[in-house]
Design an enzyme around this catalytic site. Structure first.
Site, mmCIF file in Angstrom:
data_model
loop_
_atom_site.group_PDB
_atom_site.id
_atom_site.type_symbol
_atom_site.label_atom_id
_atom_site.label_comp_id
_atom_site.label_asym_id
_atom_site.label_seq_id
_atom_site.Cartn_x
_atom_site.Cartn_y
_atom_site.Cartn_z
ATOM 1 C CG HIS A 1 -1.974 -0.938 1.325
ATOM 2 N ND1 HIS A 1 -2.153 -1.818 2.357
ATOM 3 C CD2 HIS A 1 -3.004 -1.149 0.473
ATOM 4 C CE1 HIS A 1 -3.253 -2.532 2.133
ATOM 5 N NE2 HIS A 1 -3.781 -2.155 1.000
ATOM 6 C CB CYS B 58 -2.838 -1.797 8.935
ATOM 7 S SG CYS B 58 -1.287 -1.663 8.128
HETATM 8 C C1 CIR Z 1 -3.737 -7.763 3.309
HETATM 9 O O1 CIR Z 1 -2.953 -8.264 2.516
HETATM 10 O O2 CIR Z 1 -4.734 -7.158 2.950
HETATM 11 C C2 CIR Z 1 -3.460 -7.921 4.787
HETATM 12 N N1 CIR Z 1 -2.854 -9.187 5.026
HETATM 13 C C3 CIR Z 1 -2.577 -6.807 5.292
HETATM 14 C C4 CIR Z 1 -3.207 -5.464 5.194
HETATM 15 C C5 CIR Z 1 -2.368 -4.394 5.782
HETATM 16 N N2 CIR Z 1 -3.019 -3.146 5.700
HETATM 17 C C6 CIR Z 1 -2.409 -2.004 5.442
HETATM 18 O O3 CIR Z 1 -1.227 -1.978 5.134
HETATM 19 N N3 CIR Z 1 -3.153 -0.909 5.438
#
Ligand code: CIR
Length: 257
Positions: free
Chosen positions: A159, A246
């Site tokens: 992201h 997150c």
């Molecule tokens: C994903 O791949 O969507 C989750 N395992 C990790 C999301 C992390 N979120 C973020 O960086 N905002």
């Protein structure tokens, strides 16, 4: 201030992974680390509001991705990973109690982790999760409210906020390998230590800076700039490709409980 969070799901070992290899996550340890995170948010002046646990949704702890919240409006995201789309309902319901609510619709996709808000500027990452249609929809919602949307390229990470986050109104922490410094030219940029590529995610709330203990060299750089951090061990959520921002949505306006 309020911080919306969600407990670590029993199924977290089935999480989405893009740039990291799968390793076993100790769910109980992940929960303890997440509680310490919530405690740090309280020290930063936030009251914690927890969304209902979602034991069957592996990535539900990463609430940042399911909504973008401005003072004027909550924008319900449409996560780029289909496995994450059912995460939005409960969070949208909570946010909709206290503010106007809009939503990103098909064929748009947008993850909140791709949206960096700095004053009236909204930077959106073109990533594996956020597409041009999602960015265009976000632009149509927020520009009439006086925000300026800039779409920026991200590479090598999940992201935009894996690559760049706010330290303060004028200062950003950035991994210049993953996001272009030129897109953020009006800010003072603190580059991560090159040996710590994942170190660009810091959670800053009104002068309190929550950071991961996994990045001591970058922490030294921050300290040299006068930024003192609360350091947390987030080893288990890092295995799920999650970082600090997150795991919460920070709100200045109250949430109706
Ligand atoms: C994903 O791949 O969507 C989750 N395992 C990790 C999301 C992390 N979120 C973020 O960086 N905002």
């Amino acid at each position: 201030m309020f911080a919306l969070t969600r407990d670590v799901s029993d199924s977290i070992n089935g999480c989405e992974l893009t740039h990291v290899a799968r390793e076993s996550i100790d769910v109980e340890l992940a929960r303890r680390q997440h509680r310490a995170y919530e405690y740090a948010l309280e020290r930063a002046g936030c009251r914690i509001i927890r969304a209902r646990p979602a034991p069957d949704l592996p990535d539900a702890v990463f609430v940042e991705d399911v909504a973008v919240v401005l003072d004027e409006v909550a924008i319900v995201a449409r996560p780029g990973a289909p496995s994450r789309r059912r995460e939005v309902d409960d969070v949208a319901e909570i946010l909709g109690r206290s503010r106007d609510r809009q939503a990103i619709c098909e064929p748009g996709t947008l993850d909140g982790g791709d949206v960096l808000i700095a004053g009236r500027s909204v930077f959106v990452g073109r990533s594996v999760r956020t597409n041009e249609d999602g960015i265009a929809q976000l632009r149509r919602i927020v520009e009439p409210l006086g925000y300026r949307v800039a779409a920026v390229n991200v590479r090598g990470c999940l992201h935009l906020k894996s690559a760049v986050t706010s330290i303060s109104e004028h200062q950003l922490l950035i991994n210049p390998e993953w996001a272009d410094a030129g897109d953020f030219a009006r800010f003072d940029l603190v580059p991560v230590d090159p040996s710590e590529p994942n170190a660009a995610n810091i959670l800053s709330i009104d002068g309190t800076h929550i950071y991961s203990s996994a990045f001591p060299r970058t922490r030294d750089r921050l300290q040299a700039c006068g930024v003192t951090t609360i350091d947390l061990d987030m080893s288990e959520l890092a295995k799920a490709e999650g970082a600090l921002t997150c795991c919460s949505i920070i709100l200045r306006e109250p949430i109706v409980e």
